[in-house]
Write a protein that holds these residues in place. Structure first.
Motif, PDB file in Angstrom:
ATOM      1  N   ARG A 259       0.828  -1.220   0.000  1.00 22.32           N
ATOM      2  CA  ARG A 259       0.000   0.000   0.000  1.00 22.32           C
ATOM      3  C   ARG A 259       0.856   1.260   0.000  1.00 22.32           C
ATOM      4  O   ARG A 259       0.571   2.219  -0.728  1.00 22.32           O
ATOM      5  CB  ARG A 259      -0.907  -0.042   1.223  1.00 22.32           C
ATOM      6  CG  ARG A 259      -1.878   1.105   1.337  1.00 22.32           C
ATOM      7  CD  ARG A 259      -2.771   0.877   2.530  1.00 22.32           C
ATOM      8  NE  ARG A 259      -3.584   2.037   2.829  1.00 22.32           N
ATOM      9  CZ  ARG A 259      -4.339   2.157   3.912  1.00 22.32           C
ATOM     10  NH1 ARG A 259      -4.395   1.147   4.783  1.00 22.32           N
ATOM     11  NH2 ARG A 259      -5.050   3.247   4.130  1.00 22.32           N
TER      12      ARG A 259
ATOM     13  N   GLU B 276      -3.312  -0.061  11.108  1.00 21.74           N
ATOM     14  CA  GLU B 276      -4.077   0.444   9.957  1.00 21.74           C
ATOM     15  C   GLU B 276      -4.127   1.966   9.963  1.00 21.74           C
ATOM     16  O   GLU B 276      -3.972   2.620   8.925  1.00 21.74           O
ATOM     17  CB  GLU B 276      -5.491  -0.141   9.992  1.00 21.74           C
ATOM     18  CG  GLU B 276      -6.501   0.544   9.073  1.00 21.74           C
ATOM     19  CD  GLU B 276      -6.164   0.408   7.597  1.00 21.74           C
ATOM     20  OE1 GLU B 276      -6.638   1.258   6.810  1.00 21.74           O
ATOM     21  OE2 GLU B 276      -5.421  -0.530   7.232  1.00 21.74           O
TER      22      GLU B 276
ATOM     23  N   SER C 265      -2.380   4.379   7.146  1.00 22.72           N
ATOM     24  CA  SER C 265      -3.198   5.338   6.410  1.00 22.72           C
ATOM     25  C   SER C 265      -2.573   6.727   6.421  1.00 22.72           C
ATOM     26  O   SER C 265      -2.561   7.434   5.407  1.00 22.72           O
ATOM     27  CB  SER C 265      -4.616   5.390   7.003  1.00 22.72           C
ATOM     28  OG  SER C 265      -5.274   4.153   6.855  1.00 22.72           O
TER      29      SER C 265
ATOM     30  N   ALA D 141       0.550   6.782   4.266  1.00 22.91           N
ATOM     31  CA  ALA D 141       0.214   6.763   2.841  1.00 22.91           C
ATOM     32  C   ALA D 141      -0.065   8.164   2.306  1.00 22.91           C
ATOM     33  O   ALA D 141       0.092   8.413   1.109  1.00 22.91           O
ATOM     34  CB  ALA D 141      -0.993   5.862   2.592  1.00 22.91           C
TER      35      ALA D 141
END
Length: 280
Positions: free
Chosen positions: A16, A61, A65, A68
């Motif tokens: 990701r 998570e 996030s 990212a």
């Protein structure tokens, strides 16, 4: 979401982050999982085969996030290693860079009892110098009140608070003493360079610590013009520079009447620090 092992979670996160254009995504995934699981990063491989608890997965998570969208890892974990020590970091201060350790090595190459750090930010330069030289005292100044609080906290964390003063000041405006050593990692990006810098810097670090909003050289002019009045007779100034600014900053100090204006390179062989002393 079905349970994942730590290895599976890191692999998915790395993919990701890679898709988001994050440099070194596997390293960042490992560091963020270690933080989420409250384990040392060196131990992540030991827990790789194990399923991660739901609360750890949720924290991981959230961190992934944010990474990212290019929030720096140091801000997500709240610290950054610098010269063998961990420093508390927030979005109010510049993230310490490995190349700044060149300045530390040069500063420690000569004796000093009193040091001034201009634009102290996290305090990583000042605190490191005082931690390495137990007989020294120092003053760190910064225009940002939030940076002053961060630097003060790091001075406490590393046991040098009793030998450290942190003042809010626009460069030399609140400074009255003289020092054996003046150091600075000033904002040296030109305004026109800001659009090209990494999102981690442009979007998540304080702009005033990155650029002077002009040609990237204005603070060097201030230091070159004023610093001699704050140095002891054999005192030195060490300033970090952008790797393409060596000749320009040397010229600024030479024209201001400094003696022994030299240029030092970092470990990558790039010009990184200009050193100047009072004229003989």
């Amino acid at each position: 979401m079905s349970p994942q092992t730590a290895a599976q979670a890191m692999a998915a996160a790395a993919g990701r982050l890679r898709a988001a254009g994050v440099p070194d995504p596997a390293r960042d995934a490992r560091l963020l999982l270690a933080h989420a699981a409250a384990v040392d990063a060196a131990r992540v491989t030991l827990i790789a085969p194990e399923e991660i608890a739901p609360e750890v997965a949720e924290r991981f998570e959230h961190l992934v996030s944010l990474r990212a969208v290019r929030v720096p890892v140091s801000q997500l974990v709240g610290r950054r290693a610098f010269y063998g020590r961990d420093f508390a970091i927030s979005r109010d201060v510049l993230d310490p860079r490995p190349e700044t350790e060149t300045l530390i090595d040069l500063a420690l190459g000569a004796r000093f009892k009193r040091v001034l750090d201009l634009g102290t930010g996290s305090g990583c330069i000042l605190v490191t110098l005082l931690a390495e030289r137990e007989e020294a005292t120092g003053l760190g100044v910064d225009l940002s009140e939030a940076a002053c609080l961060q630097a003060s906290a790091n001075a406490v964390q590393h046991g040098v608070a009793a030998r450290t003063d942190i003042w809010q000041s626009d460069w030399f405006s609140a400074v009255t003493d003289r020092f054996d050593l003046i150091v600075s990692n000033p904002p040296y990006l030109a305004a026109e360079e800001m659009d090209a810098v990494a999102p981690e810097l442009r979007q998540h670090e304080p702009e005033m610590a990155l650029t002077d909003g002009q040609d990237g050289l204005s603070v060097y002019r201030i230091i070159a013009e004023q610093a001699q009045g704050y140095l002891t007779p054999k005192g030195r100034v060490l300033v970090e520079i952008g790797w393409q600014q060596g000749a320009a900053v040397q010229e600024i100090f030479t024209r201001a009447g400094w003696g022994q204006v030299t240029l030092a390179e970092d470990l990558d062989g790039r010009p990184r620090v200009v050193c100047a002393g009072k004229p003989a």
